[in-house]
Enzyme design. Structure first.
Site, PDB file in Angstrom:
ATOM      1  N   HIS A 163      41.556  48.505  28.285  1.00  9.17           N
ATOM      2  CA  HIS A 163      42.735  47.825  28.839  1.00  9.17           C
ATOM      3  C   HIS A 163      43.140  48.489  30.164  1.00  9.17           C
ATOM      4  O   HIS A 163      43.388  47.797  31.164  1.00  9.17           O
ATOM      5  CB  HIS A 163      43.883  47.867  27.826  1.00  9.17           C
ATOM      6  CG  HIS A 163      45.206  47.445  28.391  1.00  9.17           C
ATOM      7  ND1 HIS A 163      45.709  46.168  28.234  1.00  9.17           N
ATOM      8  CD2 HIS A 163      46.117  48.124  29.135  1.00  9.17           C
ATOM      9  CE1 HIS A 163      46.875  46.101  28.861  1.00  9.17           C
ATOM     10  NE2 HIS A 163      47.150  47.272  29.411  1.00  9.17           N
ATOM     11  N   GLU A 164      43.180  49.819  30.174  1.00 11.14           N
ATOM     12  CA  GLU A 164      43.548  50.517  31.418  1.00 11.14           C
ATOM     13  C   GLU A 164      42.537  50.234  32.525  1.00 11.14           C
ATOM     14  O   GLU A 164      42.897  50.058  33.692  1.00 11.14           O
ATOM     15  CB  GLU A 164      43.662  52.027  31.184  1.00 11.14           C
ATOM     16  CG  GLU A 164      44.782  52.433  30.226  1.00 11.14           C
ATOM     17  CD  GLU A 164      46.147  51.946  30.683  1.00 11.14           C
ATOM     18  OE1 GLU A 164      46.397  51.937  31.890  1.00 11.14           O
ATOM     19  OE2 GLU A 164      46.961  51.563  29.809  1.00 11.14           O
ATOM     20  N   HIS A 188      43.170  47.091  34.377  1.00  8.74           N
ATOM     21  CA  HIS A 188      44.132  47.169  35.485  1.00  8.74           C
ATOM     22  C   HIS A 188      43.425  47.534  36.792  1.00  8.74           C
ATOM     23  O   HIS A 188      43.797  47.061  37.859  1.00  8.74           O
ATOM     24  CB  HIS A 188      45.215  48.216  35.183  1.00  8.74           C
ATOM     25  CG  HIS A 188      46.244  47.734  34.204  1.00  8.74           C
ATOM     26  ND1 HIS A 188      46.937  46.564  34.368  1.00  8.74           N
ATOM     27  CD2 HIS A 188      46.697  48.266  33.046  1.00  8.74           C
ATOM     28  CE1 HIS A 188      47.785  46.391  33.351  1.00  8.74           C
ATOM     29  NE2 HIS A 188      47.644  47.416  32.529  1.00  8.74           N
ATOM     30  N   GLU A 206      49.456  42.584  32.461  1.00  8.24           N
ATOM     31  CA  GLU A 206      49.109  43.083  31.128  1.00  8.24           C
ATOM     32  C   GLU A 206      48.208  42.090  30.392  1.00  8.24           C
ATOM     33  O   GLU A 206      47.247  42.495  29.730  1.00  8.24           O
ATOM     34  CB  GLU A 206      50.374  43.362  30.309  1.00  8.24           C
ATOM     35  CG  GLU A 206      51.234  44.488  30.845  1.00  8.24           C
ATOM     36  CD  GLU A 206      50.467  45.783  31.032  1.00  8.24           C
ATOM     37  OE1 GLU A 206      49.573  46.089  30.223  1.00  8.24           O
ATOM     38  OE2 GLU A 206      50.747  46.489  32.016  1.00  8.24           O
ATOM     39  N   ASP A 235      44.467  42.914  29.060  1.00  7.18           N
ATOM     40  CA  ASP A 235      44.084  42.669  27.666  1.00  7.18           C
ATOM     41  C   ASP A 235      42.807  41.824  27.612  1.00  7.18           C
ATOM     42  O   ASP A 235      41.889  42.105  26.830  1.00  7.18           O
ATOM     43  CB  ASP A 235      45.203  41.924  26.920  1.00  7.18           C
ATOM     44  CG  ASP A 235      46.314  42.864  26.461  1.00  7.18           C
ATOM     45  OD1 ASP A 235      46.101  44.100  26.508  1.00  7.18           O
ATOM     46  OD2 ASP A 235      47.373  42.358  26.061  1.00  7.18           O
TER      47      ASP A 235
HETATM   48 ZN   LIG Z   1      48.633  47.792  30.731  1.00 10.85          ZN
END
Ligand SMILES: [Zn+2]
Length: 422
Positions: free
Chosen positions: A282-283, A286, A364, A368
């Protein structure tokens, strides 16, 4: 502009933002209280009622405390501005220090005194939040000894970093002519980049221990994920977050090839290796979607707008008088203008904050979706629920409150989005 016009606009904005915040907070508390006794159907199998009720109680306790803190914050703001606090402090320091220390010494003293007094005024709330609320719900790991040590370290680091940059900006304000705000902005940006570089290697280790990730199987798993995503980092570290709090997290710091991945020890103790991998994916999402760069660029642009506005306001006498201070004719008013701006700008910025929250929630969802491609979606969902439960975050927030404040979408929406085919 008339002096009284600015005063009226300021009071109206402050009252408006207080009413709006109060309305949102009470909505949130009512909504959470009303859903306290039933776990939402989608989570009934996975979240025990007890955990759901703890989350509700934690949200309510923080909500009530937040209302008190909000009222106090508004009183302090009025105290500094219209009720004459800043005017009194400024006058006293100017009379006492300017003759001996000169313009720069007096202005730095004003900034430092303001920061110290402001910190003292907030201290009771910080103490209550940490040692009462966090303690009551079992999150606080901080001892008094550590708290006091942190306080002094923060003061020292703040002075070592804050005073030089403040001196530089004040010097530019006084010496660079009418375009000072452009130069000051450039200096401020350079300073921010420097902190970004220094933070992981110099500042963060003052407060926490960082050790290379020792778990070999998790390490190879994480490295395989990063290779798959085409991502390079200089090291994987475990941080002793458990010294202060039971809340768990993972993050990246640093720049370019010097990036580090930092796991809180609390995260590793709570999640399975697959779940840790999903959180990291997930990070990485980004980064892949360039959210990090976009945020930095947005911060640059917003600061430029802020400095330009300050450049204009600091030359208007109504800006000072309308907010309760008298500009001096014998000493520079630069520190005064900075402080007034920092005090008042957040009142107005609050009204556009939902735009940024919305953008952040969209990011976000994208992260995801990326994580579900690169790692297991089931693991990500499981990790999300565990972290939610461990942080006692509510599963039933008020939808309007979410639109205004939430930088992350509620778990319900995130899980629903993960289940949709991409
Ligand atoms: Zn996040």
């Amino acid at each position: 502009m008339q002096t009284t016009t600015l005063t009226l606009i300021f009071v109206a904005a402050l009252l408006g933002s207080l009413l709006l915040k109060f309305w949102l907070a009470t909505r949130q508390m009512r909504h959470v209280a009303a859903h306290r006794d039933f776990v939402p159907a989608a989570f009934a199998a996975r979240v025990p009622l007890e955990a759901h009720q703890k989350a509700a109680d934690y949200t309510l306790a923080k909500g009530r405390f937040g209302l008190l803190a909000m009222a106090w914050g508004a009183a302090v703001l009025l105290g500094w501005t219209l009720l004459g606090g800043l005017e009194a402090l400024n006058g006293a320091l100017r009379d006492a220090l300017q003759p001996s220390l000169g313009n720069m010494g007096y202005q730095l003293a004003l900034l430092a005194a303001f920061a110290l007094i402001g910190g003292l005024l907030e201290l009771p709330f910080e103490l209550y939040g940490t040692f009462r609320i966090e303690q009551r719900f079992g999150f606080n790991r901080m001892t008094w000894k550590l708290y006091v040590a942190d306080l002094f370290k923060n003061l020292l680091v703040g002075a070592l970093i804050g005073l030089p940059i403040a001196a530089l900006i004040l010097w530019i304000m006084g010496a660079a002519g009418s375009l000072w705000w452009l130069w000051a902005w450039a200096a401020w940006m350079g300073f921010n980049l420097l902190i970004l570089v220094l933070y992981p290697t110099v500042i963060a280790p003052l407060f926490n221990k960082f050790e290379p990730l020792a778990d070999e199987s998790l390490k190879s798993r994480v490295q395989a994920l990063m290779a798959r995503c085409g991502f390079r980092a200089k090291g994987l570290f475990v941080m002793d977050g458990s010294r202060r709090s039971a809340h768990a997290n993972a993050y990246f710091t640093g720049f370019g090839a010097a990036k580090r991945v930092v796991f809180f020890d609390t995260l590793l103790s709570k999640l399975s290796p697959g779940e840790v991998e999903a959180v990291l994916a997930h990070e990485l999402g980004h980064f892949k979607h360039k959210h990090v760069i976009k945020r930095i660029v947005a911060m640059f642009a917003l600061s430029l707008a802020g400095f330009a506005l300050l450049g204009w306001l600091s030359g208007q006498s109504w800006f000072y008088q309308g907010l309760g201070v008298l500009p001096s004719v014998v000493a520079p008013n630069d520190a005064l203008a900075l402080l007034l701006f920092l005090l008042v700008a957040p009142v107005f910025a609050f009204f556009v904050s939902p735009l940024f929250a919305q953008l952040s929630r969209r990011h976000e969802f994208q992260a995801d979706a990326y994580a579900c491609q690169q790692a297991s979606g089931a693991d990500l969902a499981a990790a999300l629920l565990k972290l939610h439960e461990d942080n006692a975050a509510t599963l039933t927030p008020d939808p309007v409150y979410v639109r205004f404040y939430y930088s992350h979408p509620p778990a319900t929406e995130r899980l629903a989005a993960m289940q949709q085919p991409a």
